[in-house]
Scaffold this motif. Structure first.
Motif, PDB file in Angstrom:
ATOM      1  N   TRP A 169       5.176  -8.618  11.025  1.00 28.22           N
ATOM      2  CA  TRP A 169       3.980  -7.819  10.154  1.00 28.22           C
ATOM      3  C   TRP A 169       4.157  -6.191  10.120  1.00 28.22           C
ATOM      4  CZ3 TRP A 169       2.052  -9.566   6.067  1.00 28.22           C
ATOM      5  CH2 TRP A 169       0.989  -8.991   5.520  1.00 28.22           C
ATOM      6  N   GLU A 170       4.442  -5.721  11.421  1.00 26.21           N
ATOM      7  CA  GLU A 170       4.482  -4.259  11.351  1.00 26.21           C
ATOM      8  C   GLU A 170       5.660  -3.554  10.678  1.00 26.21           C
ATOM      9  OE1 GLU A 170       4.555  -0.570  14.965  1.00 26.21           O
ATOM     10  OE2 GLU A 170       4.273  -2.554  15.397  1.00 26.21           O
ATOM     11  N   THR A 171       6.919  -4.352  11.008  1.00 22.08           N
ATOM     12  CA  THR A 171       7.970  -4.094  10.187  1.00 22.08           C
ATOM     13  C   THR A 171       7.953  -4.164   8.841  1.00 22.08           C
ATOM     14  OG1 THR A 171       9.367  -4.770  12.152  1.00 22.08           O
ATOM     15  CG2 THR A 171      10.521  -4.307  10.343  1.00 22.08           C
ATOM     16  N   LYS A 172       7.484  -5.336   8.101  1.00 23.03           N
ATOM     17  CA  LYS A 172       7.155  -5.481   6.972  1.00 23.03           C
ATOM     18  C   LYS A 172       6.533  -4.167   6.493  1.00 23.03           C
ATOM     19  CE  LYS A 172       4.006  -7.788   3.870  1.00 23.03           C
ATOM     20  NZ  LYS A 172       4.621  -8.821   2.764  1.00 23.03           N
ATOM     21  N   MET A 173       5.183  -3.760   6.953  1.00 19.08           N
ATOM     22  CA  MET A 173       4.561  -2.443   6.558  1.00 19.08           C
ATOM     23  C   MET A 173       5.156  -1.448   6.508  1.00 19.08           C
ATOM     24  SD  MET A 173       1.913  -4.199   5.356  1.00 19.08           S
ATOM     25  CE  MET A 173       0.709  -2.761   5.189  1.00 19.08           C
ATOM     26  N   ASN A 174       6.147  -0.977   7.328  1.00 19.68           N
ATOM     27  CA  ASN A 174       7.243  -0.041   7.498  1.00 19.68           C
ATOM     28  C   ASN A 174       8.191  -0.179   6.214  1.00 19.68           C
ATOM     29  OD1 ASN A 174       5.945   1.235   9.836  1.00 19.68           O
ATOM     30  ND2 ASN A 174       7.410   0.123  10.976  1.00 19.68           N
ATOM     31  N   ALA A 175       8.653  -1.180   5.803  1.00 18.64           N
ATOM     32  CA  ALA A 175       9.328  -1.306   4.590  1.00 18.64           C
ATOM     33  C   ALA A 175       8.589  -1.283   3.552  1.00 18.64           C
ATOM     34  CB  ALA A 175      10.027  -2.838   4.745  1.00 18.64           C
ATOM     35  N   ILE A 176       7.470  -1.309   3.286  1.00 16.83           N
ATOM     36  CA  ILE A 176       6.698  -1.049   2.216  1.00 16.83           C
ATOM     37  C   ILE A 176       6.507   0.436   2.181  1.00 16.83           C
ATOM     38  CG2 ILE A 176       4.264  -1.260   1.200  1.00 16.83           C
ATOM     39  CD1 ILE A 176       3.995  -4.013   2.295  1.00 16.83           C
ATOM     40  N   ARG A 177       5.974   1.001   3.164  1.00 15.44           N
ATOM     41  CA  ARG A 177       5.877   2.470   3.087  1.00 15.44           C
ATOM     42  C   ARG A 177       7.354   3.261   2.923  1.00 15.44           C
ATOM     43  NH1 ARG A 177       3.435   0.701   7.960  1.00 15.44           N
ATOM     44  NH2 ARG A 177       0.963   0.705   7.699  1.00 15.44           N
ATOM     45  N   ALA A 178       8.447   2.648   3.027  1.00 15.79           N
ATOM     46  CA  ALA A 178       9.528   3.354   2.449  1.00 15.79           C
ATOM     47  C   ALA A 178       9.647   3.501   1.276  1.00 15.79           C
ATOM     48  CB  ALA A 178      10.909   2.669   2.652  1.00 15.79           C
ATOM     49  N   PHE A 179       8.862   2.842   0.624  1.00 16.63           N
ATOM     50  CA  PHE A 179       8.663   3.112  -1.102  1.00 16.63           C
ATOM     51  C   PHE A 179       7.581   4.364  -1.312  1.00 16.63           C
ATOM     52  CE2 PHE A 179      10.753  -0.904  -1.082  1.00 16.63           C
ATOM     53  CZ  PHE A 179      11.585  -0.611  -2.299  1.00 16.63           C
ATOM     54  N   LYS A 180       7.767   5.609  -0.787  1.00 12.36           N
ATOM     55  CA  LYS A 180       6.728   6.599  -0.580  1.00 12.36           C
ATOM     56  C   LYS A 180       6.334   7.133  -1.901  1.00 12.36           C
ATOM     57  CE  LYS A 180       9.106   8.366   3.612  1.00 12.36           C
ATOM     58  NZ  LYS A 180       9.826   9.629   4.189  1.00 12.36           N
ATOM     59  N   GLN A 182       5.617   5.108  -4.684  1.00 12.86           N
ATOM     60  CA  GLN A 182       4.871   4.140  -5.202  1.00 12.86           C
ATOM     61  C   GLN A 182       3.483   3.832  -4.589  1.00 12.86           C
ATOM     62  OE1 GLN A 182       6.417   2.746  -8.021  1.00 12.86           O
ATOM     63  NE2 GLN A 182       7.413   4.478  -7.446  1.00 12.86           N
ATOM     64  N   PHE A 183       3.221   4.114  -3.268  1.00 13.13           N
ATOM     65  CA  PHE A 183       1.794   3.595  -2.658  1.00 13.13           C
ATOM     66  C   PHE A 183       1.157   4.906  -2.209  1.00 13.13           C
ATOM     67  CE2 PHE A 183       5.069   0.086  -2.138  1.00 13.13           C
ATOM     68  CZ  PHE A 183       4.403  -0.695  -2.943  1.00 13.13           C
ATOM     69  N   HIS A 184       0.117   4.795  -1.726  1.00 18.73           N
ATOM     70  CA  HIS A 184      -0.707   5.967  -1.597  1.00 18.73           C
ATOM     71  C   HIS A 184      -0.314   7.166  -0.586  1.00 18.73           C
ATOM     72  CE1 HIS A 184      -4.383   7.860  -1.017  1.00 18.73           C
ATOM     73  NE2 HIS A 184      -4.461   7.958   0.333  1.00 18.73           N
ATOM     74  N   ASP A 185      -0.506   8.235  -1.288  1.00 19.73           N
ATOM     75  CA  ASP A 185       0.233   9.449  -0.652  1.00 19.73           C
ATOM     76  C   ASP A 185      -1.067  10.424  -1.096  1.00 19.73           C
ATOM     77  OD1 ASP A 185       1.248  12.031   0.448  1.00 19.73           O
ATOM     78  OD2 ASP A 185       2.949  11.600  -0.647  1.00 19.73           O
ATOM     79  N   PRO A 186      -1.886  10.958  -0.145  1.00 21.87           N
ATOM     80  CA  PRO A 186      -2.939  11.983  -0.434  1.00 21.87           C
ATOM     81  C   PRO A 186      -2.310  13.292  -0.852  1.00 21.87           C
ATOM     82  CG  PRO A 186      -2.735  11.682   1.819  1.00 21.87           C
ATOM     83  CD  PRO A 186      -2.000  10.742   1.439  1.00 21.87           C
ATOM     84  N   ASN A 187      -1.198  13.534  -0.506  1.00 16.67           N
ATOM     85  CA  ASN A 187      -0.300  14.671  -1.018  1.00 16.67           C
ATOM     86  C   ASN A 187       0.400  14.569  -2.401  1.00 16.67           C
ATOM     87  OD1 ASN A 187      -1.268  15.995   1.333  1.00 16.67           O
ATOM     88  ND2 ASN A 187       0.431  14.969   2.641  1.00 16.67           N
ATOM     89  N   SER A 188       0.239  13.427  -2.891  1.00 19.60           N
ATOM     90  CA  SER A 188       1.026  13.370  -4.112  1.00 19.60           C
ATOM     91  C   SER A 188       0.394  14.027  -5.396  1.00 19.60           C
ATOM     92  CB  SER A 188       1.299  11.809  -4.492  1.00 19.60           C
ATOM     93  OG  SER A 188       1.959  11.778  -5.600  1.00 19.60           O
ATOM     94  N   SER A 197      -3.267   3.282  -5.112  1.00 21.36           N
ATOM     95  CA  SER A 197      -4.912   3.358  -4.260  1.00 21.36           C
ATOM     96  C   SER A 197      -4.501   2.638  -2.821  1.00 21.36           C
ATOM     97  CB  SER A 197      -5.989   2.371  -5.017  1.00 21.36           C
ATOM     98  OG  SER A 197      -6.827   2.362  -4.294  1.00 21.36           O
ATOM     99  N   PRO A 198      -5.402   3.413  -1.930  1.00 23.49           N
ATOM    100  CA  PRO A 198      -5.461   2.815  -0.717  1.00 23.49           C
ATOM    101  C   PRO A 198      -5.941   1.503  -0.491  1.00 23.49           C
ATOM    102  CG  PRO A 198      -7.011   4.711  -0.876  1.00 23.49           C
ATOM    103  CD  PRO A 198      -6.217   4.688  -2.131  1.00 23.49           C
ATOM    104  N   ARG A 199      -7.018   1.180  -1.300  1.00 27.70           N
ATOM    105  CA  ARG A 199      -7.403  -0.167  -1.381  1.00 27.70           C
ATOM    106  C   ARG A 199      -6.379  -1.175  -1.532  1.00 27.70           C
ATOM    107  NH1 ARG A 199     -10.586   2.621  -5.133  1.00 27.70           N
ATOM    108  NH2 ARG A 199      -9.666   1.464  -6.745  1.00 27.70           N
ATOM    109  N   PHE A 200      -5.154  -0.841  -2.360  1.00 25.46           N
ATOM    110  CA  PHE A 200      -4.299  -1.971  -2.458  1.00 25.46           C
ATOM    111  C   PHE A 200      -3.436  -2.240  -1.312  1.00 25.46           C
ATOM    112  CE2 PHE A 200       0.198  -3.112  -3.512  1.00 25.46           C
ATOM    113  CZ  PHE A 200       0.175  -3.853  -4.372  1.00 25.46           C
ATOM    114  N   MET A 201      -3.296  -1.151  -0.297  1.00 24.94           N
ATOM    115  CA  MET A 201      -2.485  -1.505   1.168  1.00 24.94           C
ATOM    116  C   MET A 201      -3.264  -2.254   1.828  1.00 24.94           C
ATOM    117  SD  MET A 201       0.477  -0.292   0.700  1.00 24.94           S
ATOM    118  CE  MET A 201       1.239  -0.054   2.393  1.00 24.94           C
ATOM    119  N   LYS A 202      -4.884  -2.023   1.784  1.00 27.59           N
ATOM    120  CA  LYS A 202      -5.619  -2.794   2.603  1.00 27.59           C
ATOM    121  C   LYS A 202      -5.748  -4.194   1.818  1.00 27.59           C
ATOM    122  CE  LYS A 202      -9.007   0.949   3.388  1.00 27.59           C
ATOM    123  NZ  LYS A 202     -10.357   1.521   3.095  1.00 27.59           N
TER     124      LYS A 202
END
Length: 238
Positions: A169-180, A182-188, A197-202
Motif C-alpha cells: 500500500w505505501e508503495t502504491k500511494m507513492n506511485a499515485i503521488r508521482a502524478f504531481k 493531477q492530485f492535491h497540491d496546496p501550492n498549485s 481535492s484532498p478528499r479524493f486521496m482520503k
C-alpha cells in the motif's frame, strides 16, 4: 518480454489509483508486471501530456514495472473498433501476459467503460491465429491471457474478489503521488478538479481500508470478473 501480469488502462494513473497494489505485490513475489496506457490523458484539466508521460514513467519506476508503454489513442475519442483492437492485440501478443487487468466495466468517465470492452475483446482476438499482426516486420504468434479481471474505479461496485495489498500500500500511494500535477497540491495554481481535492486521496485510502476490512487484512483492492472464479484448494481462500 513476457510478463506475468499486464494492466491495460484508458489513462495514465488509472492503474495507480485502482490496482497498483496488486501489481506491486506480484512484483514483490517475483513476478513481472507491466502497464499499457491507451491515451496520454491529454484532455485532463491539469498538467500537459508531456508532463503526464514523465509522471507515468516515475510511477513505473516506483512500482518496479518491467515495461510501460503508451498507445497514443485519442483521449475521450478512441473507439472500440478494428483499428484500435488490433493495436491492443499487438500489445497483448508482445507481452504474452497470463493475467490482464482492465478498466472498470462501467464508470464515471466514459473512456473507462469503453476501454474495458476494448481490452476484453482484444484479449479474445489476440488468441485467433487467423488474425495476423507484426511488430518491426516480425509476425507475432497468437496469445490469449488465461484471465481478464476488471479493477474498480470511481463508481463503487461489489467486488467478486479482493486482493490483500497491505504490504504494497505505501508503495502504491507513492506511485499515485508521482502524478504531481493531477492530485492535491496546496501550492498549485491550476484549476481544481474531481481528483485534485484532498478528499479524493482520503477516499482512495478509505476504500483500501474498507476492502481490506472485508477480508480481514489492512488494505485490499477489489476486482470484478465476468465468469465464475474457481480455486484449486479451499484452503487457499482467506
Amino acid at each position: 518480454m513476457k510478463l506475468d501480469i499486464l494492466a491495460l488502462a484508458a489513462h495514465p494513473d488509472d492503474v495507480e489509483l485502482a490496482c497498483a497494489g496488486t501489481l506491486i505485490k506480484a512484483i514483490q513475489q517475483g513476478k513481472k508486471a507491466g502497464i499499457v496506457d491507451f491515451t496520454k490523458g491529454e484532455l485532463g484539466t491539469r498538467g500537459t501530456p508531456e508532463i503526464r508521460m514523465q509522471e507515468a514513467n516515475a510511477a513505473a519506476e516506483i512500482m518496479g514495472l518491467s515495461a510501460r508503454e503508451n498507445l497514443g489513442f485519442r483521449d475521450g475519442f478512441f473507439k472500440n473498433d478494428e483499428a484500435h483492437q488490433l493495436e491492443v492485440v499487438k500489445a497483448i501478443r508482445k507481452y504474452q501476459p497470463e493475467i490482464v487487468l482492465a478498466n472498470a466495466v462501467d464508470d464515471r468517465h466514459p473512456d473507462h467503460g469503453r476501454a474495458s470492452f476494448l481490452s476484453k475483446e482484444a484479449c479474445f482476438l489476440a488468441g485467433l491465429a487467423m488474425i495476423k499482426t507484426e511488430i518491426d516486420g516480425v509476425e507475432q504468434s497468437p496469445w490469449r491471457p488465461k484471465a481478464v479481471y476488471h479493477y474498480i474505479q470511481s463508481i463503487p461496485q461489489t467486488p467478486d474478489f479482493i486482493v490483500d495489498v497491505s504490504a504494497a500500500w505505501e508503495t502504491k500511494m507513492n506511485a499515485i503521488r508521482a502524478f504531481k500535477t493531477q492530485f492535491h497540491d496546496p501550492n498549485s495554481g491550476e484549476p481544481e478538479t474531481y481528483i485534485s481535492s484532498p478528499r479524493f486521496m482520503k477516499m482512495i485510502d478509505a476504500r483500501g481500508i474498507d476492502y481490506g476490512h472485508e477480508i480481514g487484512v489492512e488494505y485490499g483492492e477489489g476486482f470484478t470478473v465476468e465468469r465464475t472464479v474457481g480455486t484449486g484448494s479451499i484452503f487457499n481462500l482467506i
